[in-house]
Design a protein around this motif. Structure first.
Motif, PDB file in Angstrom:
ATOM      1  N   LEU A   1      66.966  99.100  36.175  1.00  9.26           N
ATOM      2  CA  LEU A   1      68.310  98.738  35.734  1.00  9.26           C
ATOM      3  C   LEU A   1      69.314  98.591  36.882  1.00  9.26           C
ATOM      4  CD1 LEU A   1      69.730  98.050  33.141  1.00  9.26           C
ATOM      5  CD2 LEU A   1      70.436 100.412  32.929  1.00  9.26           C
ATOM      6  N   PRO A   2      69.355  99.523  37.859  1.00 11.12           N
ATOM      7  CA  PRO A   2      70.325  99.346  38.951  1.00 11.12           C
ATOM      8  C   PRO A   2      70.130  98.029  39.690  1.00 11.12           C
ATOM      9  CG  PRO A   2      69.290 101.496  39.095  1.00 11.12           C
ATOM     10  CD  PRO A   2      68.596 100.771  37.998  1.00 11.12           C
ATOM     11  N   ILE A   3      68.869  97.633  39.869  1.00 12.31           N
ATOM     12  CA  ILE A   3      68.594  96.387  40.577  1.00 12.31           C
ATOM     13  C   ILE A   3      69.067  95.202  39.753  1.00 12.31           C
ATOM     14  CG2 ILE A   3      66.718  94.905  41.397  1.00 12.31           C
ATOM     15  CD1 ILE A   3      65.269  97.432  42.217  1.00 12.31           C
ATOM     16  N   LEU A   4      68.817  95.276  38.433  1.00  8.62           N
ATOM     17  CA  LEU A   4      69.267  94.186  37.564  1.00  8.62           C
ATOM     18  C   LEU A   4      70.786  94.088  37.568  1.00  8.62           C
ATOM     19  CD1 LEU A   4      66.893  94.588  34.496  1.00  8.62           C
ATOM     20  CD2 LEU A   4      66.766  92.962  36.362  1.00  8.62           C
ATOM     21  N   ILE A   5      71.449  95.243  37.547  1.00  4.49           N
ATOM     22  CA  ILE A   5      72.919  95.235  37.553  1.00  4.49           C
ATOM     23  C   ILE A   5      73.416  94.565  38.823  1.00  4.49           C
ATOM     24  CG2 ILE A   5      74.963  96.696  37.739  1.00  4.49           C
ATOM     25  CD1 ILE A   5      73.537  98.708  35.938  1.00  4.49           C
ATOM     26  N   LEU A   6      72.834  94.954  39.957  1.00  2.00           N
ATOM     27  CA  LEU A   6      73.299  94.387  41.224  1.00  2.00           C
ATOM     28  C   LEU A   6      73.048  92.888  41.289  1.00  2.00           C
ATOM     29  CD1 LEU A   6      72.581  96.698  44.246  1.00  2.00           C
ATOM     30  CD2 LEU A   6      74.712  96.202  43.118  1.00  2.00           C
ATOM     31  N   SER A   7      71.864  92.453  40.810  1.00  2.00           N
ATOM     32  CA  SER A   7      71.624  91.010  40.896  1.00  2.00           C
ATOM     33  C   SER A   7      72.553  90.268  39.945  1.00  2.00           C
ATOM     34  CB  SER A   7      70.156  90.668  40.621  1.00  2.00           C
ATOM     35  OG  SER A   7      69.705  91.336  39.496  1.00  2.00           O
ATOM     36  N   GLY A   8      72.827  90.867  38.771  1.00  2.00           N
ATOM     37  CA  GLY A   8      73.787  90.267  37.853  1.00  2.00           C
ATOM     38  C   GLY A   8      75.146  90.115  38.506  1.00  2.00           C
ATOM     39  N   PHE A   9      75.606  91.181  39.151  1.00  2.00           N
ATOM     40  CA  PHE A   9      76.926  91.119  39.771  1.00  2.00           C
ATOM     41  C   PHE A   9      76.936  90.151  40.948  1.00  2.00           C
ATOM     42  CE2 PHE A   9      78.133  94.579  37.126  1.00  2.00           C
ATOM     43  CZ  PHE A   9      79.510  94.494  37.060  1.00  2.00           C
ATOM     44  N   GLY A  10      75.816  90.064  41.671  1.00  2.00           N
ATOM     45  CA  GLY A  10      75.751  89.088  42.751  1.00  2.00           C
ATOM     46  C   GLY A  10      75.968  87.686  42.223  1.00  2.00           C
ATOM     47  N   MET A  11      75.352  87.389  41.081  1.00  2.00           N
ATOM     48  CA  MET A  11      75.507  86.046  40.512  1.00  2.00           C
ATOM     49  C   MET A  11      76.905  85.847  39.954  1.00  2.00           C
ATOM     50  SD  MET A  11      71.815  85.331  38.853  1.00  2.00           S
ATOM     51  CE  MET A  11      70.847  86.789  39.000  1.00  2.00           C
ATOM     52  N   ILE A  12      77.484  86.921  39.370  1.00  2.00           N
ATOM     53  CA  ILE A  12      78.863  86.815  38.868  1.00  2.00           C
ATOM     54  C   ILE A  12      79.806  86.485  40.023  1.00  2.00           C
ATOM     55  CG2 ILE A  12      80.790  88.125  37.882  1.00  2.00           C
ATOM     56  CD1 ILE A  12      78.724  89.638  36.207  1.00  2.00           C
ATOM     57  N   VAL A  13      79.588  87.145  41.159  1.00  2.00           N
ATOM     58  CA  VAL A  13      80.428  86.885  42.326  1.00  2.00           C
ATOM     59  C   VAL A  13      80.351  85.412  42.706  1.00  2.00           C
ATOM     60  CG1 VAL A  13      80.641  87.289  44.801  1.00  2.00           C
ATOM     61  CG2 VAL A  13      80.392  89.206  43.268  1.00  2.00           C
ATOM     62  N   LEU A  14      79.133  84.872  42.716  1.00  2.00           N
ATOM     63  CA  LEU A  14      78.976  83.456  43.071  1.00  2.00           C
ATOM     64  C   LEU A  14      79.692  82.554  42.075  1.00  2.00           C
ATOM     65  CD1 LEU A  14      75.232  83.236  44.161  1.00  2.00           C
ATOM     66  CD2 LEU A  14      77.248  83.000  45.596  1.00  2.00           C
TER      67      LEU A  14
ATOM     68  N   LEU B   1      86.764  89.128  44.417  1.00  2.00           N
ATOM     69  CA  LEU B   1      85.314  89.193  44.636  1.00  2.00           C
ATOM     70  C   LEU B   1      84.906  90.548  45.202  1.00  2.00           C
ATOM     71  CD1 LEU B   1      84.706  85.654  46.092  1.00  2.00           C
ATOM     72  CD2 LEU B   1      84.514  86.430  43.752  1.00  2.00           C
ATOM     73  N   ALA B   2      85.732  91.086  46.117  1.00  2.00           N
ATOM     74  CA  ALA B   2      85.417  92.401  46.679  1.00  2.00           C
ATOM     75  C   ALA B   2      85.429  93.444  45.580  1.00  2.00           C
ATOM     76  CB  ALA B   2      86.417  92.767  47.759  1.00  2.00           C
ATOM     77  N   TYR B   3      86.440  93.345  44.671  1.00  3.41           N
ATOM     78  CA  TYR B   3      86.502  94.346  43.614  1.00  3.41           C
ATOM     79  C   TYR B   3      85.331  94.209  42.650  1.00  3.41           C
ATOM     80  CZ  TYR B   3      91.125  95.180  45.468  1.00  3.41           C
ATOM     81  OH  TYR B   3      92.146  95.473  46.310  1.00  3.41           O
ATOM     82  N   ILE B   4      84.946  92.963  42.339  1.00  2.00           N
ATOM     83  CA  ILE B   4      83.798  92.785  41.435  1.00  2.00           C
ATOM     84  C   ILE B   4      82.554  93.409  42.061  1.00  2.00           C
ATOM     85  CG2 ILE B   4      82.249  91.098  40.377  1.00  2.00           C
ATOM     86  CD1 ILE B   4      84.584  89.207  40.153  1.00  2.00           C
TER      87      ILE B   4
ATOM     88  N   TYR C   1      79.450  85.683  50.882  1.00  2.00           N
ATOM     89  CA  TYR C   1      79.389  86.875  51.725  1.00  2.00           C
ATOM     90  C   TYR C   1      79.066  88.106  50.886  1.00  2.00           C
ATOM     91  CZ  TYR C   1      80.957  90.306  55.160  1.00  2.00           C
ATOM     92  OH  TYR C   1      81.018  91.353  56.025  1.00  2.00           O
ATOM     93  N   TYR C   2      79.870  88.303  49.826  1.00  2.00           N
ATOM     94  CA  TYR C   2      79.644  89.482  48.993  1.00  2.00           C
ATOM     95  C   TYR C   2      78.323  89.369  48.236  1.00  2.00           C
ATOM     96  CZ  TYR C   2      84.500  90.457  49.953  1.00  2.00           C
ATOM     97  OH  TYR C   2      85.682  90.712  50.582  1.00  2.00           O
ATOM     98  N   ALA C   3      78.024  88.171  47.745  1.00  2.00           N
ATOM     99  CA  ALA C   3      76.787  88.003  46.972  1.00  2.00           C
ATOM    100  C   ALA C   3      75.572  88.324  47.855  1.00  2.00           C
ATOM    101  CB  ALA C   3      76.695  86.573  46.448  1.00  2.00           C
ATOM    102  N   LEU C   4      75.596  87.841  49.103  1.00  2.00           N
ATOM    103  CA  LEU C   4      74.449  88.084  49.984  1.00  2.00           C
ATOM    104  C   LEU C   4      74.307  89.566  50.306  1.00  2.00           C
ATOM    105  CD1 LEU C   4      74.735  85.054  52.377  1.00  2.00           C
ATOM    106  CD2 LEU C   4      72.825  85.598  50.898  1.00  2.00           C
TER     107      LEU C   4
END
Lengths: 487, 100
Positions: free
Chosen positions: A15-28, A44-47, A112-115
């Motif tokens: 789940l933590p990995i899925l959350i992070l990848s989800g947020f990475g895509m949201i940032v993009l 973007l930094a706050y997200i 930057y944040y997504a990567l």
């Protein structure tokens, strides 16, 4: 033929990995959909920070056991959980220190944040990988993101050069790691760490030269990622050329991930072939510490000095790996956490002092900082003391645990060399303090523009460094529980 | 009769050719091609072992290696293009503004 059962898939375990990848895509997505004005990118930094906090909240481990999922390729235990917290902490601190830096350097793009988030996913995969495939994928997800981040100042030649060097040498090392994995697979018939371990145990050790060579190549591949000598040639150049916030990030996260994989592979899979790999790591540890510390003395650029210091710290961590006992593993976990605070803190101060077009990274630029900005100088002094291993800081406690682990396993000579090396390192760490407090300023300090986020990052680092130094027992207890899972 | 040994020796030769190429060539793209050669040598060894061991894991690994190699190629070529835009060369002997 092995059958893969669908029943072993446990989505909740990642789940933590899925959350992070989800947020990475949201940032993009938010980056694309929002208007092009640079001011908007605070969001973007706050997200990203929210994503990191959520991932930390949902990072759980079953108490006292290891939860295997995805056909035993994924191990959720206290060990991977502890490393996950180190990764999330270092990512969070990196985002805090990046926010004002990337605006100033005009590299304020959403990727930057997504990567950074994607690279954190890679690290978490590595720490939790229970087979060589997962560890390899994690390593690559992490590395490829960081190749891009290193070259993020696209118009600056120094950043391009760092990125190219890191990429070519990183891919070269990947080749060795992969070849090692294929040889291990060929001779044991397994890529799962537990199965490799039981194969080696059934043979009563490694006698097969192919398997031995495979193990050696894996050590080369991972040795590159943790920046051990003689695989360290890329480190100073890449650290110097990368954007400073990314330098802070890659001196902590990938190193921790490399050690997470190193410990898991060597102790879980090759645990019964202890004697074979110990000799190699023993020599690597001595070379790494000594080279890092001796060359760091000669540096005049603070980013390069911190690069060599990070090589030296990898050497201390390799001591813990050689001793390969419970104390060594918990010492590694503790040291890595302490290193996260002190190293990102030091880079945060480098970032605060630098300005656009003037990186302010010569050590002599720091002359007189103690009078001009006493608080910043005090924080820098604390981080330098901690890296040198002076009590009552986190660095001292971490070194103490690592050296005692070596003595406990009977490597007294190695512990002595480690202590001598920390004494050498005191010279160049304290030189910065001396320059800050005892020299007249050689140049003007521009008025600082300090954002609240970077102040928060420095405050967290200071508190972390002092807390781990003064009250280490609580964290050490958690680290010790984490080692029980590994065997 | 072609045995597993033949495949493994071929893979070792290819890998060595790749390593030597990385070490002696000076053009960043050629170096990158040599790295790809190393990865493909590994793929060969994985497939040969998987066939010999009658196990799927090695073949599975090859798919991931290829995916990673593709991702690496995308990023790597982008980095090389970025270097070329600023420097007009991709000879790694000329890319040397940082030295210890």
């Amino acid at each position: 033929m092995t059958n893969v059962s669908i029943m072993t898939f446990n989505i909740l375990s990642i789940l933590p990995i899925l959350i992070l990848s989800g947020f990475g895509m949201i940032v993009l997505l938010v980056d694309v959909l929002s208007s092009r004005r640079l001011g908007e990118k605070n969001l973007l930094a706050y997200i990203s920070l929210i994503g990191i906090i959520l991932a930390a909240i949902f990072a759980r481990s079953p108490a006292g056991t290891t939860l295997f999922s995805f056909n035993e390729s994924f191990a959720i235990d206290n060990y991977s959980l502890f490393f996950n917290f180190i990764f999330l902490l270092s990512t969070g601190l990196t985002i805090l220190i990046s926010h004002s830096y990337i605006k100033r350097e005009e590299i304020n793009h959403g990727e930057y944040y997504a990567l950074i988030l994607f690279s954190t996913i890679g690290m978490m995969l590595m720490a939790a990988g229970a087979d060589l495939l997962n560890i390899f994928i994690g390593l690559e997800v992490m590395s490829i993101s960081i190749y891009i981040l290193t070259g993020f100042k696209r118009s600056k030649l120094i950043s391009n050069e760092a990125s190219l060097k890191y990429f070519l040498l990183g891919a070269f090392a990947t080749g060795f790691l992969l070849y090692g994995i294929s040889l291990v697979y060929g001779s044991t018939g397994a890529i799962n760490l537990k199965q490799i371990a039981s194969f080696i145990a059934s043979k009563g050790g490694i006698s097969d030269p192919v398997l031995l060579m495979g193990m050696g190549l894996i050590i080369i591949g991972l040795g590159f990622k943790v920046a051990s000598v003689p695989f360290h040639a890329w480190v100073p150049d890449v650290y110097e050329g990368a954007p400073t916030a990314i330098t802070a990030f890659m001196s902590v996260g990938p190193k921790a991930a490399g050690f997470a994989a190193f410990l898991r592979i060597l102790i879980t899979a090759f645990g019964s072939a202890h004697d074979e790999w110990q000799k190699i790591i023993y020599i690597l540890a001595i070379l790494t510490m000594t080279t890092g510390n001796v060359i760091a003395i000669a540096q005049t650029n603070i980013k390069r000095m911190l690069a060599y210091s990070s090589i030296a710290h990898a050497g201390y961590l390799l001591i813990a790996l050689v001793s390969a006992n419970d104390m060594g593993v918990s010492g590694t976990l503790f040291y890595m956490l302490a290193y996260t605070f002190m190293n990102i803190g030091a880079f945060a101060i480098v970032i605060v002092l630098s300005r656009k077009g003037d990186e302010f990274i010569q050590i002599n630029d720091y002359a007189g900082l103690g009078f001009k900005h006493p608080l910043l100088a005090l924080a820098m002094t604390l981080f330098m003391f901690s890296m040198a291993g002076v009590p009552p800081t986190a660095g001292f406690v971490g070194k103490f645990y690592i050296f005692s682990a070596a003595i406990k396993s009977g490597y007294i000579g190695l512990a002595v060399i480690g202590v001598i090396n920390s004494v050498i390192s005191v010279y160049y760490y304290l030189r910065i303090t001396v320059i800050m407090y005892m020299k007249e300023p050689t140049r003007e300090f521009a008025p600082l523009t300090i954002s609240p986020l970077i102040v928060a990052a420095i405050a967290i680092s200071v508190i972390g460094t002092l807390h781990l130094g003064i009250f280490p027992s609580k964290v050490m207890e958690i680290a010790q529980q984490a080692t029980l899972m590994l065997k | 009769m072609i045995t597993i040994t033949h495949y493994l020796v071929l893979s070792a030769i290819l890998f060595t050719v790749g390593v030597i190429g990385v070490l002696i060539r000076r053009n960043a793209i050629i170096i990158f091609m040599c790295i790809e050669l190393m990865l493909n040598a590994v793929n060969l060894s994985f497939v040969a072992c998987a066939h010999y061991l009658n196990s799927m894991q090695g073949q599975l690994f090859v798919f991931f290696t290829m995916t990673v190699a593709a991702a690496e190629a995308a990023v790597g070529l982008a980095i090389i293009v970025a270097v070329f835009r600023n420097k007009e060369t991709i000879n790694i002997d000329d890319i040397n503004i940082m030295k210890w």
